[in-house]
Design an enzyme around this catalytic site. Structure first.
Site, mmCIF file in Angstrom:
data_model
loop_
_atom_site.group_PDB
_atom_site.id
_atom_site.type_symbol
_atom_site.label_atom_id
_atom_site.label_comp_id
_atom_site.label_asym_id
_atom_site.label_seq_id
_atom_site.Cartn_x
_atom_site.Cartn_y
_atom_site.Cartn_z
ATOM 1 N N GLU A 116 104.091 31.646 67.178
ATOM 2 C CA GLU A 116 103.019 30.917 67.784
ATOM 3 C C GLU A 116 102.157 29.742 67.813
ATOM 4 O O GLU A 116 102.915 28.639 67.315
ATOM 5 C CB GLU A 116 102.111 31.756 66.620
ATOM 6 C CG GLU A 116 102.260 33.404 67.934
ATOM 7 C CD GLU A 116 101.549 34.555 67.056
ATOM 8 O OE1 GLU A 116 100.189 34.318 67.007
ATOM 9 O OE2 GLU A 116 102.035 35.673 66.443
ATOM 10 N N HIS A 241 89.952 33.182 70.908
ATOM 11 C CA HIS A 241 91.112 33.263 71.113
ATOM 12 C C HIS A 241 91.492 32.976 72.537
ATOM 13 O O HIS A 241 90.697 33.261 73.558
ATOM 14 C CB HIS A 241 92.136 34.649 71.184
ATOM 15 C CG HIS A 241 93.592 35.341 71.549
ATOM 16 N ND1 HIS A 241 94.024 35.038 72.603
ATOM 17 C CD2 HIS A 241 94.374 35.618 70.374
ATOM 18 C CE1 HIS A 241 95.660 34.809 71.885
ATOM 19 N NE2 HIS A 241 95.427 35.351 70.900
ATOM 20 N N ARG A 288 94.877 27.200 67.504
ATOM 21 C CA ARG A 288 94.310 27.887 68.858
ATOM 22 C C ARG A 288 93.038 26.643 69.351
ATOM 23 O O ARG A 288 92.153 27.159 70.183
ATOM 24 C CB ARG A 288 93.573 29.406 67.954
ATOM 25 C CG ARG A 288 93.938 30.266 68.417
ATOM 26 C CD ARG A 288 94.012 31.467 67.922
ATOM 27 N NE ARG A 288 95.298 31.496 67.803
ATOM 28 C CZ ARG A 288 95.486 33.209 67.069
ATOM 29 N NH1 ARG A 288 94.186 33.869 66.426
ATOM 30 N NH2 ARG A 288 96.431 33.879 67.440
ATOM 31 N N HIS A 349 87.447 36.454 68.706
ATOM 32 C CA HIS A 349 88.246 37.042 68.442
ATOM 33 C C HIS A 349 88.538 36.674 66.364
ATOM 34 O O HIS A 349 89.292 38.647 66.053
ATOM 35 C CB HIS A 349 90.284 36.255 68.311
ATOM 36 C CG HIS A 349 91.122 36.630 68.082
ATOM 37 N ND1 HIS A 349 91.367 37.797 68.668
ATOM 38 C CD2 HIS A 349 92.150 36.543 66.936
ATOM 39 C CE1 HIS A 349 93.230 38.291 68.458
ATOM 40 N NE2 HIS A 349 93.110 37.274 67.514
ATOM 41 N N ARG A 384 92.116 29.097 61.615
ATOM 42 C CA ARG A 384 92.897 30.184 61.290
ATOM 43 C C ARG A 384 94.704 29.988 61.873
ATOM 44 O O ARG A 384 93.983 29.968 63.133
ATOM 45 C CB ARG A 384 92.692 31.532 61.513
ATOM 46 C CG ARG A 384 94.232 32.392 60.554
ATOM 47 C CD ARG A 384 93.038 34.265 61.092
ATOM 48 N NE ARG A 384 93.362 34.297 62.410
ATOM 49 C CZ ARG A 384 94.108 35.200 62.961
ATOM 50 N NH1 ARG A 384 95.442 35.436 62.294
ATOM 51 N NH2 ARG A 384 93.470 34.950 64.010
HETATM 52 P P1 FAD Z 1 90.393 46.635 60.182
HETATM 53 O O1 FAD Z 1 91.735 46.321 60.263
HETATM 54 O O2 FAD Z 1 89.399 46.099 61.500
HETATM 55 O O3 FAD Z 1 89.455 47.364 59.855
HETATM 56 C C1 FAD Z 1 88.304 47.584 59.003
HETATM 57 C C2 FAD Z 1 87.905 49.218 58.742
HETATM 58 O O4 FAD Z 1 86.655 49.187 58.210
HETATM 59 C C3 FAD Z 1 88.166 49.801 60.315
HETATM 60 O O5 FAD Z 1 88.531 51.210 59.679
HETATM 61 C C4 FAD Z 1 86.609 50.357 61.155
HETATM 62 O O6 FAD Z 1 85.937 51.210 61.488
HETATM 63 C C5 FAD Z 1 85.849 50.081 59.541
HETATM 64 N N1 FAD Z 1 84.353 50.063 59.212
HETATM 65 C C6 FAD Z 1 83.677 49.027 59.535
HETATM 66 N N2 FAD Z 1 82.966 49.292 59.237
HETATM 67 C C7 FAD Z 1 82.847 50.127 58.296
HETATM 68 C C8 FAD Z 1 81.929 50.903 57.929
HETATM 69 N N3 FAD Z 1 79.858 49.993 58.414
HETATM 70 N N4 FAD Z 1 81.949 51.663 57.504
HETATM 71 C C9 FAD Z 1 83.018 52.516 58.077
HETATM 72 N N5 FAD Z 1 83.725 52.069 58.068
HETATM 73 C C10 FAD Z 1 83.784 50.934 58.580
HETATM 74 N N6 FAD Z 1 96.571 39.038 62.986
HETATM 75 C C11 FAD Z 1 97.012 38.650 62.798
HETATM 76 O O7 FAD Z 1 97.812 38.045 61.798
HETATM 77 N N7 FAD Z 1 98.823 38.975 63.043
HETATM 78 C C12 FAD Z 1 98.761 38.852 64.483
HETATM 79 O O8 FAD Z 1 98.996 39.169 65.366
HETATM 80 C C13 FAD Z 1 97.038 39.458 65.259
HETATM 81 N N8 FAD Z 1 96.704 40.183 66.652
HETATM 82 C C14 FAD Z 1 95.379 40.460 66.574
HETATM 83 C C15 FAD Z 1 95.315 40.819 68.047
HETATM 84 C C16 FAD Z 1 93.850 41.601 68.174
HETATM 85 C C17 FAD Z 1 93.593 41.862 69.449
HETATM 86 C C18 FAD Z 1 92.697 41.095 67.032
HETATM 87 C C19 FAD Z 1 91.614 42.279 67.530
HETATM 88 C C20 FAD Z 1 92.877 40.856 66.347
HETATM 89 C C21 FAD Z 1 93.976 40.202 65.947
HETATM 90 N N9 FAD Z 1 94.815 39.681 64.075
HETATM 91 C C22 FAD Z 1 95.963 39.534 64.320
HETATM 92 C C23 FAD Z 1 93.865 39.829 63.607
HETATM 93 C C24 FAD Z 1 94.220 40.997 62.861
HETATM 94 O O9 FAD Z 1 94.298 41.922 63.304
HETATM 95 C C25 FAD Z 1 92.929 41.095 61.652
HETATM 96 O O10 FAD Z 1 92.269 40.568 61.186
HETATM 97 C C26 FAD Z 1 93.058 42.378 60.239
HETATM 98 O O11 FAD Z 1 93.916 43.194 61.073
HETATM 99 C C27 FAD Z 1 92.059 42.819 59.692
HETATM 100 O O12 FAD Z 1 92.018 43.957 58.552
HETATM 101 P P2 FAD Z 1 90.541 44.747 57.955
HETATM 102 O O13 FAD Z 1 91.580 45.621 57.434
HETATM 103 O O14 FAD Z 1 90.638 44.154 57.113
HETATM 104 O O15 FAD Z 1 90.346 45.068 58.570
HETATM 105 C C1 SIN Z 2 98.349 36.815 68.810
HETATM 106 O O1 SIN Z 2 99.205 38.028 69.161
HETATM 107 O O2 SIN Z 2 97.712 36.278 69.806
HETATM 108 C C2 SIN Z 2 97.315 37.494 68.316
HETATM 109 C C3 SIN Z 2 97.638 36.538 66.718
HETATM 110 C C4 SIN Z 2 96.445 36.532 65.599
HETATM 111 O O3 SIN Z 2 95.512 36.775 66.615
HETATM 112 O O4 SIN Z 2 96.655 36.086 64.518
#
Ligand code: FAD
Ligand code: SIN
Length: 523
Positions: A116, A241, A288, A349, A384
């Site tokens: 990537e 993104h 990015r 993103h 990032r």
């Molecule tokens: P999240 O997975 O967002 O979980 C947050 C949780 O908190 C959810 O369950 C939500 O409902 C809950 N929550 C929020 N507020 C409250 C509240 N007030 N009360 C109760 N619950 C609440 N990163 C990579 O490293 N590789 C990738 O390939 C990649 N691809 C991505 C593609 C997309 C489309 C997106 C959007 C992001 C991508 N990212 C990627 C980024 C990565 O997915 C996230 O940064 C990571 O998953 C965040 O994990 P988390 O557990 O911190 O939060």
């Molecule tokens: C992607 O698959 O392009 C998302 C990867 C990331 O946000 O880290």
């Protein structure tokens, strides 16, 4: 009122990983996971590209991954944190595999590595183009096997409960002992008192409306921590993104993974010019910030609404094997990637900053920890590196767990007052919330996007101050609901982004303010 040992807010990769580790190590202790939607709904579920890690490669090394991360972060990463995450991450990824998460392998049984933007080597470990879905599936299955974890779905954390260790209200004297939570199904608000509270509440994309994030990404944890007076940092570094599928709706957009460019796709203008080599030697695989800023430049230059991702020269069978979900989403939008270019634009993103934490995930408030996207660890600096965030979440969930194994600070004896369930509050008109939300999102797109300027930021700050007052008045008299709390939280997050943007006097990574170039050139 409920009592628990660990209160975890959020059920994405960060929250679930922490919950599993502590539940296995302390069978006699209880964890409650509060999550505002269904338990799998999270940014994690939509992660496509994968997890960047040096695990199964002769060509790659920790040193190269560290160098790429530092270089993407444009001089603002915390180098010690970078070294720690990159060196310790692979062990945690292996643990995730032992817990049942599947990742693609090649014909020799070795992990299939993708590339990537900003990566000098192939090192992104993935499960097709639905890596996050697979991780979330495996973690939830594991959580379900552990009897000392309770998941409260459709429960919204409204605010943290904090107190003071001594008489003074100074920031360093504060501690956290739980949260007030809304049961979204009954409308009842109750208090969960906890020995330790872990914010794992994810990102903020919805503040911009046009985002790759799902609708849950409203920055609640960051806003809660801010109201509790925790330190929040680096909020000006919002990563856009480069390639969200274009439509004219300015809402949640489907992501076309950066791994598609890693697979060989080209970015073109409407008239077919492949423009990225004009901006960077790394062309489509530049970090990015460079790609998104270049796209904005091209759109301005030509007055176009989108640019295009050209996959027509790629091997269809191999594309389908790696990106079945993207292929299907394109077909559903009448785009045949073998013949048509995919229209794409940048979309909000990822927030590189968040609740400031040390290497143990400790915030500036005693007994309050944060991990995952809601935290600001210093790993990402000003931008990032792709696929470093799932890795970061795994490492910090582990570090908090390990810290709590070694230190179990006693929660001070205090009287926690419950939530006052007033019956006189009037239900709120959802349209009113929607109007305010549209106003906020438009304000952020227009004034705090990829390219910023002081006049716009100051205008947005004034507007936000009025909005904040209006929404606080509503909050104080209306029936408590998730949309109202989310709006209040997004205003706080917007405020932090604008305020911290105005404080940053030089352009770095994803942060670009015209006035900073003018100041630099005048000096
Ligand atoms: P999240 O997975 O967002 O979980 C947050 C949780 O908190 C959810 O369950 C939500 O409902 C809950 N929550 C929020 N507020 C409250 C509240 N007030 N009360 C109760 N619950 C609440 N990163 C990579 O490293 N590789 C990738 O390939 C990649 N691809 C991505 C593609 C997309 C489309 C997106 C959007 C992001 C991508 N990212 C990627 C980024 C990565 O997915 C996230 O940064 C990571 O998953 C965040 O994990 P988390 O557990 O911190 O939060
Ligand atoms: C992607 O698959 O392009 C998302 C990867 C990331 O946000 O880290």
């Amino acid at each position: 009122m409920k009592d628990t040992n660990f209160l975890i807010i959020g059920s994405g990769v960060a929250g679930l990983t922490f919950a599993i580790k502590t539940a296995e190590r302390f069978p006699d202790k209880e964890s409650i996971i509060v999550t505002k939607s269904s338990k799998d709904e999270s940014n994690t579920k939509y992660a496509q590209g994968g997890v960047a890690a040096v695990l199964d490669s002769e060509e790659d090394s920790f040193q190269k991954h560290i160098k790429d991360t530092l270089s993407a972060g444009d001089g603002l990463c915390d180098e010690e944190v970078v070294k720690m995450v990159i060196k310790e991450g692979p062990e945690h990824l292996k643990e995730l595999m032992r817990w049942g998460a599947n990742f693609d392998t090649d014909n020799d049984g070795k992990l299939d590595l993708a590339k990537e933007g900003g990566h000098s080597e192939y090192r992104v470990i993935h499960y097709k183009d639905i890596t996050g879905y697979e991780i979330e599936r495996a973690l939830l299955r594991k959580v379900n096997e552990l009897p000392n974890i309770t998941i409260l779905q459709y429960h919204f954390a409204i605010d943290l409960i904090t107190g003071c260790l001594s008489g003074s209200m100074d920031a360093e004297n504060r501690y956290c002992c739980g949260a007030h939570v809304l049961n979204e199904r009954t409308g009842n608000v109750f208090t969960i008192q906890a020995d330790h509270t872990i914010l794992a509440s994810g990102g903020i994309g919805v503040v911009y409306g046009h985002t790759t994030n799902p609708v849950i990404a409203t920055g609640d944890g960051i806003a809660m921590a801010y109201r509790a007076k925790a330190q929040i940092k680096d909020m000006e570094f919002v990563q856009f993104h480069p390639t969200a599928l274009y439509d004219d709706k300015e809402s949640v957009s489907f992501l076309i993974s950066e791994a598609v460019r890693g697979f060989g796709a080209y970015l073109r203008t409407k008239n077919g010019h492949r423009f990225m080599p004009d901006y960077s030697e790394m062309a489509e695989l530049a970090p990015r910030d460079v790609v998104s800023q270049s796209i904005v430049n091209e759109l301005k230059k030509h007055g176009d609404s989108c640019v295009y991702l050209d996959c027509t020269h790629l091997n269809k069978a191999k594309f389908l094997a790696h990106f079945p979900n993207i292929y299907k989403a394109c077909i559903n939008n009448n785009i045949d990637i073998t013949k048509d270019w995919i229209p794409v634009v940048p979309a909000a993103h990822y927030v590189c900053g968040g609740i400031a934490v040390d290497k143990n995930g400790k915030t500036s408030i005693e007994n309050l920890f944060a991990c995952g996207e809601s935290s600001g660890t210093g790993l990402h600096g000003a931008n990032r590196l792709a696929s470093n965030s799932l890795l970061e979440a795994l490492v910090y969930a582990h570090n908090i767990y390990e810290y709590l194994c070694e230190h179990d600070p006693k929660t001070p004896e205090i009287e926690v007052s419950g939530w006052f369930n007033e019956t006189t509050r009037a239900p709120i008109d959802l349209d009113l919330i929607r109007q305010n939300l549209n106003e906020l999102q438009e304000l952020m797109r227009d004034n705090a996007g990829i390219i910023r300027a002081n006049t716009d930021l100051l205008k947005a700050l004034r507007h936000l101050t009025t909005m904040k007052k209006r929404v606080e008045e509503l909050y104080n008299k209306a029936e408590i609901s998730t949309p109202l709390c989310e709006l209040r939280n997004m205003i706080a997050v917007a405020y932090l982004i604008i305020e911290q943007s105005l404080e940053r006097k030089e352009n770095r990574g994803v942060f670009f303010n015209y006035d900073n170039i003018l100041t630099t050139s005048q000096n």
